[in-house]
Write an enzyme that holds these catalytic residues in place. Structure first.
Site, PDB file in Angstrom:
ATOM      1  N   LYS A   1      -6.181  -2.133  -1.309  1.00 33.40           N
ATOM      2  CA  LYS A   1      -7.040  -1.973  -0.103  1.00 33.40           C
ATOM      3  C   LYS A   1      -7.712  -3.210   0.255  1.00 33.40           C
ATOM      4  CE  LYS A   1      -7.159   2.050   1.235  1.00 33.40           C
ATOM      5  NZ  LYS A   1      -7.751   3.484   1.521  1.00 33.40           N
TER       6      LYS A   1
ATOM      7  N   ASP B   1     -13.523   5.994   2.043  1.00 32.73           N
ATOM      8  CA  ASP B   1     -12.373   5.676   2.881  1.00 32.73           C
ATOM      9  C   ASP B   1     -11.682   7.299   3.086  1.00 32.73           C
ATOM     10  OD1 ASP B   1     -10.791   4.611   4.717  1.00 32.73           O
ATOM     11  OD2 ASP B   1      -9.205   4.229   3.003  1.00 32.73           O
ATOM     12  N   ASP B   2     -11.659   8.205   1.870  1.00 29.60           N
ATOM     13  CA  ASP B   2     -10.803   9.184   1.860  1.00 29.60           C
ATOM     14  C   ASP B   2     -11.648  10.493   2.681  1.00 29.60           C
ATOM     15  OD1 ASP B   2      -8.939   8.609  -0.311  1.00 29.60           O
ATOM     16  OD2 ASP B   2     -10.917   8.544  -1.536  1.00 29.60           O
TER      17      ASP B   2
ATOM     18  N   GLU C   1     -13.132   4.944  -3.483  1.00 30.82           N
ATOM     19  CA  GLU C   1     -11.802   5.174  -3.338  1.00 30.82           C
ATOM     20  C   GLU C   1     -11.319   6.033  -4.341  1.00 30.82           C
ATOM     21  OE1 GLU C   1      -9.086   4.898  -0.740  1.00 30.82           O
ATOM     22  OE2 GLU C   1     -10.530   3.479  -0.239  1.00 30.82           O
ATOM     23  N   ASP C   2     -10.512   7.052  -3.803  1.00 33.89           N
ATOM     24  CA  ASP C   2      -9.887   8.119  -4.711  1.00 33.89           C
ATOM     25  C   ASP C   2     -10.688   8.594  -5.933  1.00 33.89           C
ATOM     26  OD1 ASP C   2      -7.814   7.509  -3.124  1.00 33.89           O
ATOM     27  OD2 ASP C   2      -6.532   6.543  -4.339  1.00 33.89           O
TER      28      ASP C   2
ATOM     29  N   ARG D   1      -8.221  10.887  -8.850  1.00 38.41           N
ATOM     30  CA  ARG D   1      -7.530  11.402  -7.884  1.00 38.41           C
ATOM     31  C   ARG D   1      -6.594  10.294  -6.844  1.00 38.41           C
ATOM     32  NH1 ARG D   1      -6.798  12.547  -2.808  1.00 38.41           N
ATOM     33  NH2 ARG D   1      -8.263  11.101  -2.170  1.00 38.41           N
TER      34      ARG D   1
ATOM     35  N   TYR E   1       0.726  -0.987   0.031  1.00 41.06           N
ATOM     36  CA  TYR E   1       0.036  -0.152  -0.151  1.00 41.06           C
ATOM     37  C   TYR E   1       1.008   1.280  -0.046  1.00 41.06           C
ATOM     38  CZ  TYR E   1      -4.188   2.304  -0.048  1.00 41.06           C
ATOM     39  OH  TYR E   1      -5.287   3.289  -0.533  1.00 41.06           O
TER      40      TYR E   1
ATOM     41  N   ASN F   1      -0.337  11.816   1.377  1.00 42.85           N
ATOM     42  CA  ASN F   1       0.447  10.829   0.781  1.00 42.85           C
ATOM     43  C   ASN F   1       0.795  10.930  -0.627  1.00 42.85           C
ATOM     44  OD1 ASN F   1       0.385   8.833   2.997  1.00 42.85           O
ATOM     45  ND2 ASN F   1      -1.796   8.644   2.636  1.00 42.85           N
TER      46      ASN F   1
END
Length: 569
Positions: free
Chosen positions: A189, A284-285, A261-262, A171, A118, A425
Site C-alpha cells: 500500500k 481503506d477496506d 488495513e485488513d 483478514r 499489489y 479480491n
C-alpha cells in the site's frame, strides 16, 4: 513537510532539476556504503564525476548507463519471469537496492506492474511471506512489546513520518488470517502511496501488529515469522492497540495519518469508531473501498441513466466493505435532501444466511442493523434479485463465483443495462469474471471488478471492464490530507474524493462502457483527488496548513515525489 536531507527539496521531496546534492549527512570514506543505500544508489548511472567524488571508482564496471536504459533492462528481465510471484520478488529486491529506479518503473508501467506489487500477486506473497522473507521492511510490534511500544517506534530510523499503514493480518484480502505475514499489505500500500500519490517514501511507515494467528497451517510452519500462538482477544488486544495509538500520536504528532488495513470486521469497525475523534484515522477496506465504488456508481449513471436515488442496490456480502459502501451511497443520496433512513431503504444486503431483514435483528451484528428492512426472509441471492429487483448488484462476499448465470440473467431481465460490480479480491474470489458478466447479459452489463480482468470480445464488440481498485482513491486521498495538514477525517472528504475521481472519466471512455479512468493517468487523477480533499478540509476547518494555497491542484503536483535521479556534487 521537511527537507529529506538529500539536497534542495521541494515541498514533498522532489529534487529540483539540475540541483547538486550530497547523498548523505555523515562523513564517510567509502562509496561502498553509498552503493548499498537504496535511497541514494544509482547503480551504473553514477557519472564519472560522481565516481571520482564519492570513492566509487573500481566499485562499478566502467560503463555509464542512463536511468531510462536501466528501466528498459529491468522491464526486460521482469518480463522473462512467467510466474507473477517471481516478478514480485524481483520488484521487492529492486526496491531494497535502488529506490528511485523501483518507483520510476512503477510510475511508468503502472498498468503492468500494479497487479504485481499489489492485488492479486501480493496475496500470494503474503501466503508465502515466511519463505520469501529476506530483509525486514517496516516495523513489527508484537504482544512481547506491550509496555514498550513507544520505544519500538523510536527504533525506526526516520523521525518525520506522515502516514502509517497498519495491519494485524487477520483478514488479508479474501485469504483470511495470515498473521505476521500480512506485512506484505502495508508495504504494498505504501509503495502505491509513493508511486501513485507522490508521497515521499521516507515519510511512509508500514507496521504489522502481531497478536498471534489462528491459522493452524502457519502455527505449524517452521518458516512462519510471527508469534506462534493463538490470537489475543478482548482486553489484551485492546490494551496493545490503545498503547500503539497513543504512542504514534506522541511520537509523530496530531497530523499523522493512520490507515487501518485488513483487520477483521469486529475490530475494523470498533477501531475506526474508537479513534476517529482523537486521531486522523482511515480504514481503506471500509472507507477507501466505499469511495472508489461510489465513484464508479456516479460514473455509471452516465450509462444507465437517472440519479442514485432512482436506483435500487443489492449487496452480496455484509461485512466491512459492503456496509461501508452502502453507508457512503446513502450519505451521497441524502445530500439531495432525503433523510438517511429513507435512503437506506433503497439498499439491501444479503449475507451468508440470506437477505438481511428486520426479523433477524436479534442475531445481527451491530453494523448490519441499519440495513435490516421489513421483508419476508429470503435464503439465497437469486431469489433476492427476483424479489428486490435491483438495478445495481455489488459483490463484497470474498467468495468466488456467486454471481451465477441465473443471477446475471435475472439482473438482465429486470434492467436494460444492469450494473454488475464483482469486487472481491484476489481474482479467484471474484463473484464472477468479466467474460461471464458480458456473455450472460448478452453484452448489456456494465461491469467492474476489484481485481483486474482483460478486455472481452462478445459478438465482435470489445468490452473493457472497469477495475474498482482502491488504488484510485487512497494515494490521492492521503496526499490531500497530508498536504493541507488535516487533523481529522470527515465523511464529506470521502464524498468529494469519489466525485473527484468520477470527474476524470472522459466522454470517449464512457462510449466504450468504461466507468473508471485509465491507471496510466493516475498521478494526474491523484492530484485532482488531493485538491478536492484539501479544499473540503479547508472548508470544514480541518486543515492546519495556513495560508491555504491558491491553486490546490498545482500545489498537489508540486508536493509529489520525483523518482528521477538527482546529481550528486
Amino acid at each position: 513537510m521537511g527537507n529529506e536531507g538529500d539536497g534542495v527539496v521541494d515541498n514533498n521531496g522532489g529534487v529540483h532539476g539540475g540541483q547538486l546534492v550530497t547523498p548523505w549527512n555523515m562523513s564517510i570514506s567509502s562509496g561502498h556504503i553509498l552503493l548499498r543505500d537504496p535511497r541514494h544508489n544509482k547503480g551504473l548511472a553514477f557519472t564519472e564525476r560522481e565516481r571520482d567524488a564519492h570513492y566509487l571508482n573500481g566499485l562499478l564496471p566502467p560503463t555509464i548507463s542512463s536511468q531510462e536504459l536501466q528501466e528498459k533492462k529491468v522491464m526486460h528481465n521482469l518480463r522473462q519471469y512467467e510466474v507473477p510471484l517471481q516478478r514480485y520478488i524481483a520488484m521487492i529486491d529492486l526496491q531494497e537496492r535502488n529506490e528511485r529506479l523501483f518507483y520510476k518503473l512503477l510510475i511508468d508501467h503502472v498498468e503492468e506492474l500494479l497487479p504485481i506489487v499489489y492485488t492479486p500477486t501480493v496475496g500470494e506473497a503474503c501466503q508465502k511471506f515466511g519463505s520469501i522473507f529476506r530483509r525486514p521492511q517496516g516495523l513489527y510490534i508484537s504482544l512481547k512489546d506491550k509496555g514498550h511500544v513507544l520505544e519500538v517506534l523510536r527504533n525506526w530510523p526516520e523521525r518525520n513520518i506522515e502516514v502509517i499503514v497498519v495491519t494485524d493480518g487477520e483478514r488479508i484480502l479474501g485469504l483470511g488470517d495470515l498473521g505476521c505475514q500480512g506485512m506484505g499489505i502495508p508495504v504494498g500500500k505504501l509503495s502505491l502511496y509513493t508511486a501513485l500519490g507522490g508521497v515521499r517514501p521516507s515519510v511512509c511507515l508500514p507496521i504489522t501488529i502481531d497478536v498471534g494467528t489462528n491459522n493452524e497451517k502457519l502455527l505449524n510452519d517452521e518458516f512462519y515469522i510471527g508469534l506462534k500462538q493463538n490470537r489475543a482477544r478482548g482486553e489484551e488486544y485492546d490494551e496493545l492497540l490503545d498503547e500503539f495509538m497513543k504512542a504514534v500520536k506522541l511520537n509523530y504528532g496530531e497530523k499523522i495519518l493512520i490507515q487501518f488495513e485488513d483487520f477483521a470486521n469486529h475490530n475494523a469497525f470498533s477501531l475506526l469508531n474508537r479513534y476517529r475523534t482523537t486521531h486522523l484515522v482511515f480504514n481503506d477496506d471500509i472507507q477507501g473501498t466505499a469511495s472508489v465504488v461510489l465513484s464508479g456508481l456516479l460514473s455509471a449513471l452516465k450509462l444507465i441513466g437517472g440519479t442514485l436515488f432512482d436506483h435500487t442496490f443489492l449487496f452480496l456480502g455484509a461485512g466491512e466493505a459492503g456496509t461501508g459502501i452502502a453507508e457512503l451511497i446513502a450519505l451521497q443520496i441524502s445530500k439531495t435532501g432525503a433523510s438517511i433512513e429513507e435512503v437506506r431503504k433503497k439498499i439491501w444486503l444479503v449475507d451468508s444466511k440470506g437477505l438481511v431483514v428486520s426479523s433477524r435483528k436479534e442475531s445481527l451484528q451491530h453494523f448490519k442493523l441499519p440495513w435490516a428492512h421489513e421483508h419476508e426472509e429470503i435464503s439465497n441471492l437469486l431469489d433476492a434479485v427476483k424479489e428486490i429487483k435491483p438495478s445495481v448488484l455489488i459483490g463484497t462476499s470474498g467468495v468466488g463465483r456467486q454471481f451465477t448465470q441465473e443471477v446475471i440473467e435475472a439482473m438482465s431481465s429486470i434492467n436494460e443495462k444492469p450494473l454488475i460490480m464483482a469486487l472481491s479480491n484476489p481474482t479467484s474470489q471474484a463473484e464472477c469474471t468479466a467474460e461471464e458478466a458480458y456473455t450472460w447479459s448478452k453484452g448489456r452489463a456494465i461491469f467492474a471488478s476489484g481485481s483486474p480482468f482483460g478486455p472481452v470480445t462478445y459478438e465482435d464488440k470489445v468490452f473493457v471492464p472497469g477495475q474498482a481498485n482502491n488504488a484510485y482513491i487512497f494515494p490521492g486521498f492521503g496526499l490531500g490530507l497530508i498536504m493541507c495538514g488535516a487533523t481529522r477525517l470527515h465523511d464529506d472528504l470521502l464524498l468529494v474524493a469519489s466525485e473527484g475521481l468520477a470527474s476524470q472519466v472522459t466522454e470517449e471512455e464512457y462510449a466504450k462502457g468504461i466507468i473508471f479512468p485509465p491507471f496510466s493517468c493516475i498521478r494526474k487523477i491523484s492530484a485532482h483527488i488531493a485538491a478536492s480533499v484539501a479544499d473540503k478540509a479547508y472548508e470544514l476547518g480541518l486543515a492546519s496548513l495556513q495560508p491555504r494555497p491558491n491553486d490546490l491542484v498545482k500545489f498537489a503536483e508540486s508536493c509529489m515525489y520525483s523518482p528521477v535521479y538527482p546529481i550528486y556534487r
